[in-house]
Scaffold this active site. Structure first.
Site, PDB file in Angstrom:
ATOM      1  N   ASP A  42      -6.828   4.358  -4.700  1.00 44.90           N
ATOM      2  CA  ASP A  42      -7.525   4.190  -3.412  1.00 44.90           C
ATOM      3  C   ASP A  42      -8.192   5.551  -3.164  1.00 44.90           C
ATOM      4  O   ASP A  42      -8.400   6.312  -4.120  1.00 44.90           O
ATOM      5  CB  ASP A  42      -6.521   3.804  -2.307  1.00 44.90           C
ATOM      6  CG  ASP A  42      -7.209   3.333  -1.024  1.00 44.90           C
ATOM      7  OD1 ASP A  42      -7.585   2.153  -0.955  1.00 44.90           O
ATOM      8  OD2 ASP A  42      -7.377   4.144  -0.089  1.00 44.90           O
ATOM      9  N   LYS A  66       0.864  -1.191   0.000  1.00 49.89           N
ATOM     10  CA  LYS A  66       0.000   0.000   0.000  1.00 49.89           C
ATOM     11  C   LYS A  66       0.891   1.229   0.000  1.00 49.89           C
ATOM     12  O   LYS A  66       2.039   1.164   0.436  1.00 49.89           O
ATOM     13  CB  LYS A  66      -0.868   0.006   1.267  1.00 49.89           C
ATOM     14  CG  LYS A  66      -2.101   0.860   1.139  1.00 49.89           C
ATOM     15  CD  LYS A  66      -3.232   0.082   0.507  1.00 49.89           C
ATOM     16  CE  LYS A  66      -4.387   0.962   0.122  1.00 49.89           C
ATOM     17  NZ  LYS A  66      -5.534   0.148  -0.312  1.00 49.89           N
TER      18      LYS A  66
HETATM   19  O1  2IT Z   1      -7.988  -1.420  -1.059  1.00 46.17           O
HETATM   20  C1  2IT Z   1      -7.837  -1.928  -2.194  1.00 46.17           C
HETATM   21  O2  2IT Z   1      -7.945  -3.133  -2.380  1.00 46.17           O
HETATM   22  C2  2IT Z   1      -7.525  -1.034  -3.295  1.00 46.17           C
HETATM   23  N1  2IT Z   1      -7.406   0.160  -3.083  1.00 46.17           N
HETATM   24  C3  2IT Z   1      -7.284  -1.571  -4.666  1.00 46.17           C
HETATM   25  C4  2IT Z   1      -5.906  -2.089  -4.802  1.00 46.17           C
HETATM   26  C5  2IT Z   1      -5.500  -2.537  -6.189  1.00 46.17           C
HETATM   27  O3  2IT Z   1      -4.301  -2.827  -6.343  1.00 46.17           O
HETATM   28  O4  2IT Z   1      -6.323  -2.595  -7.092  1.00 46.17           O
END
Ligand code: 2IT
Length: 494
Positions: A211, A171
């Protein structure tokens, strides 16, 4: 005695019963009957105890409240199952999984429209790569800090594991506030962010996506800069790209659609249907937008959306025009749900300072931010007759709220299962990029439906309780954790 096998060796725990939480130490030895390692010194293995782990983590990471909350929830629900595997504890799986592989923290410098120099902090948390390259979104929000991104990265490990795709957990983001920023400012910030991060991402290394505060526009600007620096084209280095230059059809809808597919299973489990159900959603961003569309398609009535400024009640239910307008509201960067009421007077009634949970509903779906639904909100929802709750935001409900729903025997779906359709479709985008192909919307949607249905089944398998109810939180955590733990065991102590 409790036995378990790992590779050719057979471990057994002596002088200890793994299911007895009072046992402090159990002795682990390698069976002389099954291996040629006779006379090896005995290894003492401690039973994993959540409180001990948490006390140590709280001392090591004081004040990282979201991170500590997310870790505690996972460990409390897997403790019993984990302690049936002494080999996990011998390999210190929990101690390893709670700490990220690494965290990049960097300064992002850019110039605003007035010519002023601005300085922000950027991060990428590469948490766990046991199942594949790091994968997870980027959040741009003024409250972003290391604790927030560690909690999100930690959740992402198990969410990605639930999708059954080869995706590790990560993340990232920045404490940049998109509210009120011009398009040119957003572009300059995105470019500056990627200028710092580009060497540490790539389709086989780490693949960020969107996100909160990061949508298709931001991904476009970041991808443009990435391509320029890396001299790579059509790659899955970032997902959530637009269709036509590497994006997958259905990715924008996937989180919300997937969430409603999951809720449909929860409702059907009770012999019930979505037809006519009143749904309250929080937020009005990409996730709420997808959920509203799919809920309407299944005959449900979306009666509330909300924003940081208050709630919009929709007595006749949301309609297609309003759903479309949610996109304009997000693109305006104003971050005000009142705009819906101004645009559709009489059909959307705005109340400042109130949350979506004040509106009477059958299904509550938090779609905005962590801890947005507190215990008192849960009590109000229960008093108003809520029948199902599904977190679509990551860790959208506070622990007291989850406990209240579970005590009232209201089926509660946790974010890491309910919202996994987003990252799953990012995984499908990477597949398409690697194969230099585009799937049709129908093909992607069919795969998404199957993935959500498999996730649901895993949650039921590991979450079914003696009284017949399903603890979806426990089911999701055990299913997600075990796959990662087994992969870590197989890949050695690294
Ligand atoms: O919280 C999540 O799963 C997302 N923000 C998407 C992450 C992604 O790599 O598509």
């Amino acid at each position: 005695m409790l036995e378990s096998e790992q590779g050719k060796r057979k471990y057994f725990v002596e002088n200890g019963n793994c299911s007895n939480k009072n046992t402090t130490f159990a002795t682990l030895s390698i069976s002389s009957k099954l291996s040629n390692t006779t006379n090896k010194p005995l290894i003492k293995v401690k039973q994993m105890k959540v409180n001990e782990i948490m006390t140590a983590l709280e001392a090591k990471h004081p004040g990282e409240n979201e991170y500590l909350q997310a870790v505690r929830e996972v460990l409390e629900t897997i403790e019993e199952e984990y302690n049936k595997h002494p080999e996990f504890e011998a390999a210190k799986i929990v101690e390893r999984i709670v700490e990220p592989d690494r965290i990049f923290k960097f300064r992002v410098v850019w110039v605003d429209d007035k010519g002023q120099t601005q300085v922000n902090l950027g991060y990428r948390v590469q948490y766990n790569a046991a199942l594949g390259a790091y994968k997870g979104g980027l959040r741009f929000h003024p409250k972003v800090n290391e604790s927030m991104l560690k909690f999100l990265g930690f959740e992402q490990i198990f969410k990605n594991s639930l999708t059954n795709l080869p995706l590790g957990g990560g993340k990232g983001g920045a404490d940049f506030d998109p509210t009120g920023k011009s398009d040119a400012e957003i572009m300059r910030f995105c470019q500056a962010f990627v200028y710092e991060l580009w060497r540490n991402i790539g389709p086989d290394q780490d693949s960020p996506a969107g996100d909160v505060g990061v949508g298709g526009r931001e991904i476009g600007y970041m991808y443009g800069m990435y391509k320029k620096l890396a001299r790579e084209h059509s790659t899955g280095a970032l997902t959530g790209k637009s269709y036509g230059w590497g994006g997958s059809l259905m990715r924008p809808e996937a989180t919300g659609f997937g969430a409603v597919y999951y809720v449909k299973h929860m409702v059907e489990e009770k012999g019930d249907t979505l037809e006519g159900k009143r749904v309250a959603l929080s937020g009005f961003g990409n996730v709420a937008w997808g959920a509203a569309q799919k809920a309407c398609e299944f005959g449900a009535k979306v009666v509330a959306i909300s924003g940081p400024d208050g709630v919009c009640e929709l007595p006749e239910g949301i309609n297609a025009e309003m759903i479309n307008y949610m996109l304009d509201m997000r693109a305006s960067n104003r971050n005000k749900v009142q705009d819906m009421a101004d645009k559709f007077p009489g059909k959307a009634i705005f109340t400042p300072g109130k949350k979506a949970w004040s509106v009477k509903c059958d299904i509550a779906m938090p779609c905005a931010f962590q801890n947005e639904l507190a215990e008192e909100d849960a009590k109000m929802l229960i008093a108003n007759g809520v029948k199902y709750v599904a977190e679509v935001s990551n860790m959208g409900c506070q622990p007291g709220a989850i406990a209240a729903f579970q005590a009232a025997k209201i089926p509660f779906g946790p974010g890491k299962a309910v919202n996994a359709g987003g990252v799953a479709t990012s995984g499908l985008e990477i597949c398409q990029n690697a194969g230099h192909i585009n799937w049709t919307a129908k093909e992607v949607d069919e795969k998404l439906k199957k993935i959500m249905s498999d996730i649901y089944d895993q949650c039921v398998k590991y979450g079914k309780q003696a009284d017949g109810t399903i603890n979806y939180v426990k089911g999701a955590n055990i299913a997600g954790f075990m796959r990662v733990a087994h992969a870590m065991m197989a890949q050695g102590i690294i």
